[in-house]
Design a protein around this motif. Structure first.
Motif, PDB file in Angstrom:
ATOM      1  N   VAL A 172       0.829  -1.208   0.000  1.00  0.00           N
ATOM      2  CA  VAL A 172       0.000   0.000   0.000  1.00  0.00           C
ATOM      3  C   VAL A 172       0.865   1.260   0.000  1.00  0.00           C
ATOM      4  O   VAL A 172       0.613   2.198  -0.762  1.00  0.00           O
ATOM      5  CB  VAL A 172      -0.978  -0.012   1.194  1.00  0.00           C
ATOM      6  CG1 VAL A 172      -1.771   1.280   1.260  1.00  0.00           C
ATOM      7  CG2 VAL A 172      -1.914  -1.209   1.075  1.00  0.00           C
ATOM      8  N   ARG A 173       1.892   1.305   0.839  1.00  0.00           N
ATOM      9  CA  ARG A 173       2.771   2.490   0.878  1.00  0.00           C
ATOM     10  C   ARG A 173       3.498   2.680  -0.440  1.00  0.00           C
ATOM     11  O   ARG A 173       3.677   3.809  -0.907  1.00  0.00           O
ATOM     12  CB  ARG A 173       3.780   2.386   2.016  1.00  0.00           C
ATOM     13  CG  ARG A 173       3.180   2.672   3.361  1.00  0.00           C
ATOM     14  CD  ARG A 173       4.266   2.616   4.434  1.00  0.00           C
ATOM     15  NE  ARG A 173       3.697   2.892   5.715  1.00  0.00           N
ATOM     16  CZ  ARG A 173       3.879   4.017   6.375  1.00  0.00           C
ATOM     17  NH1 ARG A 173       4.635   4.963   5.867  1.00  0.00           N
ATOM     18  NH2 ARG A 173       3.314   4.203   7.555  1.00  0.00           N
ATOM     19  N   ALA A 174       3.925   1.585  -1.037  1.00  0.00           N
ATOM     20  CA  ALA A 174       4.618   1.680  -2.329  1.00  0.00           C
ATOM     21  C   ALA A 174       3.685   2.224  -3.408  1.00  0.00           C
ATOM     22  O   ALA A 174       4.122   2.947  -4.303  1.00  0.00           O
ATOM     23  CB  ALA A 174       5.168   0.312  -2.734  1.00  0.00           C
ATOM     24  N   VAL A 175       2.400   1.916  -3.316  1.00  0.00           N
ATOM     25  CA  VAL A 175       1.425   2.470  -4.255  1.00  0.00           C
ATOM     26  C   VAL A 175       1.338   3.981  -4.072  1.00  0.00           C
ATOM     27  O   VAL A 175       1.291   4.742  -5.043  1.00  0.00           O
ATOM     28  CB  VAL A 175       0.042   1.809  -4.090  1.00  0.00           C
ATOM     29  CG1 VAL A 175      -1.037   2.588  -4.824  1.00  0.00           C
ATOM     30  CG2 VAL A 175       0.086   0.377  -4.594  1.00  0.00           C
ATOM     31  N   GLY A 176       1.336   4.427  -2.818  1.00  0.00           N
ATOM     32  CA  GLY A 176       1.329   5.864  -2.555  1.00  0.00           C
ATOM     33  C   GLY A 176       2.530   6.552  -3.176  1.00  0.00           C
ATOM     34  O   GLY A 176       2.402   7.617  -3.798  1.00  0.00           O
ATOM     35  N   THR A 177       3.695   5.931  -3.062  1.00  0.00           N
ATOM     36  CA  THR A 177       4.912   6.492  -3.667  1.00  0.00           C
ATOM     37  C   THR A 177       4.809   6.493  -5.183  1.00  0.00           C
ATOM     38  O   THR A 177       5.193   7.459  -5.847  1.00  0.00           O
ATOM     39  CB  THR A 177       6.148   5.694  -3.211  1.00  0.00           C
ATOM     40  OG1 THR A 177       6.229   5.762  -1.792  1.00  0.00           O
ATOM     41  CG2 THR A 177       7.421   6.243  -3.817  1.00  0.00           C
ATOM     42  N   ALA A 178       4.265   5.426  -5.741  1.00  0.00           N
ATOM     43  CA  ALA A 178       4.111   5.350  -7.202  1.00  0.00           C
ATOM     44  C   ALA A 178       3.173   6.434  -7.711  1.00  0.00           C
ATOM     45  O   ALA A 178       3.419   7.043  -8.754  1.00  0.00           O
ATOM     46  CB  ALA A 178       3.606   3.966  -7.606  1.00  0.00           C
ATOM     47  N   CYS A 179       2.098   6.683  -6.975  1.00  0.00           N
ATOM     48  CA  CYS A 179       1.170   7.750  -7.376  1.00  0.00           C
ATOM     49  C   CYS A 179       1.849   9.115  -7.268  1.00  0.00           C
ATOM     50  O   CYS A 179       1.685   9.973  -8.142  1.00  0.00           O
ATOM     51  CB  CYS A 179      -0.094   7.705  -6.528  1.00  0.00           C
ATOM     52  SG  CYS A 179      -1.174   6.302  -6.897  1.00  0.00           S
ATOM     53  N   ALA A 180       2.614   9.309  -6.193  1.00  0.00           N
ATOM     54  CA  ALA A 180       3.278  10.592  -5.974  1.00  0.00           C
ATOM     55  C   ALA A 180       4.350  10.881  -7.017  1.00  0.00           C
ATOM     56  O   ALA A 180       4.666  12.039  -7.284  1.00  0.00           O
ATOM     57  CB  ALA A 180       3.890  10.632  -4.574  1.00  0.00           C
ATOM     58  N   THR A 181       4.898   9.834  -7.616  1.00  0.00           N
ATOM     59  CA  THR A 181       5.975  10.008  -8.608  1.00  0.00           C
ATOM     60  C   THR A 181       5.499   9.736 -10.030  1.00  0.00           C
ATOM     61  O   THR A 181       6.326   9.609 -10.937  1.00  0.00           O
ATOM     62  CB  THR A 181       7.171   9.096  -8.277  1.00  0.00           C
ATOM     63  OG1 THR A 181       6.722   7.732  -8.253  1.00  0.00           O
ATOM     64  CG2 THR A 181       7.792   9.463  -6.936  1.00  0.00           C
ATOM     65  N   ASN A 182       4.203   9.666 -10.230  1.00  0.00           N
ATOM     66  CA  ASN A 182       3.640   9.437 -11.556  1.00  0.00           C
ATOM     67  C   ASN A 182       4.097  10.563 -12.504  1.00  0.00           C
ATOM     68  O   ASN A 182       3.764  11.721 -12.283  1.00  0.00           O
ATOM     69  CB  ASN A 182       2.115   9.407 -11.451  1.00  0.00           C
ATOM     70  CG  ASN A 182       1.414   9.297 -12.787  1.00  0.00           C
ATOM     71  OD1 ASN A 182       2.016   9.006 -13.810  1.00  0.00           O
ATOM     72  ND2 ASN A 182       0.118   9.550 -12.777  1.00  0.00           N
ATOM     73  N   PRO A 183       4.833  10.239 -13.567  1.00  0.00           N
ATOM     74  CA  PRO A 183       5.303  11.295 -14.470  1.00  0.00           C
ATOM     75  C   PRO A 183       4.229  11.811 -15.425  1.00  0.00           C
ATOM     76  O   PRO A 183       4.464  12.764 -16.158  1.00  0.00           O
ATOM     77  CB  PRO A 183       6.437  10.616 -15.245  1.00  0.00           C
ATOM     78  CG  PRO A 183       6.097   9.168 -15.228  1.00  0.00           C
ATOM     79  CD  PRO A 183       5.370   8.925 -13.937  1.00  0.00           C
ATOM     80  N   LEU A 184       3.045  11.191 -15.411  1.00  0.00           N
ATOM     81  CA  LEU A 184       1.995  11.552 -16.357  1.00  0.00           C
ATOM     82  C   LEU A 184       0.667  11.838 -15.657  1.00  0.00           C
ATOM     83  O   LEU A 184      -0.369  11.286 -16.009  1.00  0.00           O
ATOM     84  CB  LEU A 184       1.816  10.421 -17.385  1.00  0.00           C
ATOM     85  CG  LEU A 184       3.032  10.152 -18.272  1.00  0.00           C
ATOM     86  CD1 LEU A 184       2.916   8.811 -18.967  1.00  0.00           C
ATOM     87  CD2 LEU A 184       3.205  11.274 -19.285  1.00  0.00           C
ATOM     88  N   PRO A 185       0.675  12.728 -14.624  1.00  0.00           N
ATOM     89  CA  PRO A 185      -0.591  12.993 -13.946  1.00  0.00           C
ATOM     90  C   PRO A 185      -1.634  13.537 -14.917  1.00  0.00           C
ATOM     91  O   PRO A 185      -1.301  14.083 -15.954  1.00  0.00           O
ATOM     92  CB  PRO A 185      -0.215  14.022 -12.874  1.00  0.00           C
ATOM     93  CG  PRO A 185       1.035  14.662 -13.362  1.00  0.00           C
ATOM     94  CD  PRO A 185       1.745  13.599 -14.162  1.00  0.00           C
ATOM     95  N   VAL A 186      -2.860  13.388 -14.577  1.00  0.00           N
ATOM     96  CA  VAL A 186      -4.067  13.695 -15.349  1.00  0.00           C
ATOM     97  C   VAL A 186      -4.257  12.618 -16.410  1.00  0.00           C
ATOM     98  O   VAL A 186      -5.283  11.944 -16.424  1.00  0.00           O
ATOM     99  CB  VAL A 186      -4.083  15.106 -15.986  1.00  0.00           C
ATOM    100  CG1 VAL A 186      -5.409  15.348 -16.703  1.00  0.00           C
ATOM    101  CG2 VAL A 186      -3.819  16.199 -14.961  1.00  0.00           C
ATOM    102  N   VAL A 187      -3.291  12.413 -17.285  1.00  0.00           N
ATOM    103  CA  VAL A 187      -3.411  11.424 -18.360  1.00  0.00           C
ATOM    104  C   VAL A 187      -3.405  10.007 -17.781  1.00  0.00           C
ATOM    105  O   VAL A 187      -4.213   9.159 -18.180  1.00  0.00           O
ATOM    106  CB  VAL A 187      -2.281  11.616 -19.400  1.00  0.00           C
ATOM    107  CG1 VAL A 187      -2.307  10.524 -20.450  1.00  0.00           C
ATOM    108  CG2 VAL A 187      -2.399  12.994 -20.048  1.00  0.00           C
ATOM    109  N   VAL A 188      -2.505   9.726 -16.863  1.00  0.00           N
ATOM    110  CA  VAL A 188      -2.500   8.469 -16.105  1.00  0.00           C
ATOM    111  C   VAL A 188      -3.087   8.832 -14.739  1.00  0.00           C
ATOM    112  O   VAL A 188      -2.452   9.532 -13.960  1.00  0.00           O
ATOM    113  CB  VAL A 188      -1.076   7.885 -15.994  1.00  0.00           C
ATOM    114  CG1 VAL A 188      -1.069   6.664 -15.089  1.00  0.00           C
ATOM    115  CG2 VAL A 188      -0.549   7.523 -17.386  1.00  0.00           C
ATOM    116  N   PRO A 189      -4.320   8.405 -14.460  1.00  0.00           N
ATOM    117  CA  PRO A 189      -5.159   9.016 -13.423  1.00  0.00           C
ATOM    118  C   PRO A 189      -4.846   8.660 -11.969  1.00  0.00           C
ATOM    119  O   PRO A 189      -5.665   8.061 -11.274  1.00  0.00           O
ATOM    120  CB  PRO A 189      -6.559   8.550 -13.816  1.00  0.00           C
ATOM    121  CG  PRO A 189      -6.328   7.221 -14.446  1.00  0.00           C
ATOM    122  CD  PRO A 189      -5.033   7.360 -15.197  1.00  0.00           C
ATOM    123  N   CYS A 190      -3.706   9.094 -11.473  1.00  0.00           N
ATOM    124  CA  CYS A 190      -3.391   8.876 -10.052  1.00  0.00           C
ATOM    125  C   CYS A 190      -4.302   9.714  -9.155  1.00  0.00           C
ATOM    126  O   CYS A 190      -4.435   9.418  -7.964  1.00  0.00           O
ATOM    127  CB  CYS A 190      -1.924   9.169  -9.779  1.00  0.00           C
ATOM    128  SG  CYS A 190      -1.377  10.814 -10.256  1.00  0.00           S
TER     129      CYS A 190
END
Length: 197
Positions: free
Chosen positions: A148-166
């Motif tokens: 779960v924490r790693a998912v939070g980190t992955a969302c926080a470091t998503n290089p394509l926000p909006v387009v890849v819907p974190c």
């Protein structure tokens, strides 16, 4: 002729020179990362693409010059403002913000998304338009329910926000959680999609 006879080029001359530079770089296959900015309801976004596809969407609060420097360091120093290469992405984002688009069709370059973070980021489009999921649910979608924490980190470091819907990923208590564009932007995106937060 002396130096006082020289005048600085005006905006039209500079635009024409830049267009020629863009074309020459593209013709010589020297344009590795093209970028432009786009004004949206959630602020100015930087869009960057490689020949493979869209590689980065950045919020102004991330520091656009810093993002460009990171792209130059991680991908290629051959970075140039070349808006035309990102016309399709800009059009799709405009349609999204106008409520006429639910998914993005532009090709993506996922070279900035590796390892488990990349797996999570590839799972995010499974959380459909108008819906939300918890970090735990996304961890299960990515095949690692305990991460779960790693998912939070992955969302926080998503290089394509909006387009890849974190922005569609919420805390288990229903709270928004963090977002690279800020919680106001996250709330605005969810409201645009009609998702309950």
């Amino acid at each position: 002729m002396n130096l006082t006879d020289l005048t600085a080029p005006g905006p039209h001359e500079l635009a024409a020179l830049h267009a020629r530079l863009e074309q020459a770089a593209a013709d010589a296959d020297l344009l590795d990362v093209a970028y432009r900015t786009l004004d949206t309801p959630v602020g100015t976004l930087l869009l960057a693409a490689t020949p493979v596809g869209l590689v980065r969407v950045a919020y102004e609060r991330e520091g656009l010059d810093e993002v460009l420097a990171q792209l130059a360091a991680r991908l290629s120093p051959r970075v140039l403002r070349a808006p035309a290469r990102l016309d399709d992405t800009a059009r799709e984002l405009d349609e999204y913000f106008a409520g006429r688009r639910r998914e993005f069709d532009v090709p993506l370059d996922r070279s900035l998304s590796t390892g488990f973070r990349g797996e999570v980021q590839r799972s995010l489009p499974l959380v459909g338009f108008g819906t939300t999921a918890t970090y735990a649910q996304v961890a299960a979608l990515a095949g690692r329910p305990a991460a779960v924490r790693a998912v939070g980190t992955a969302c926080a470091t998503n290089p394509l926000p909006v387009v890849v819907p974190c922005h569609r990923v919420l805390r288990s208590d229903g709270a928004l959680g963090g977002y690279v564009g800020g919680t106001d932007a996250k709330a605005a995106l969810l409201a645009l999609e009609g998702a309950a937060a």
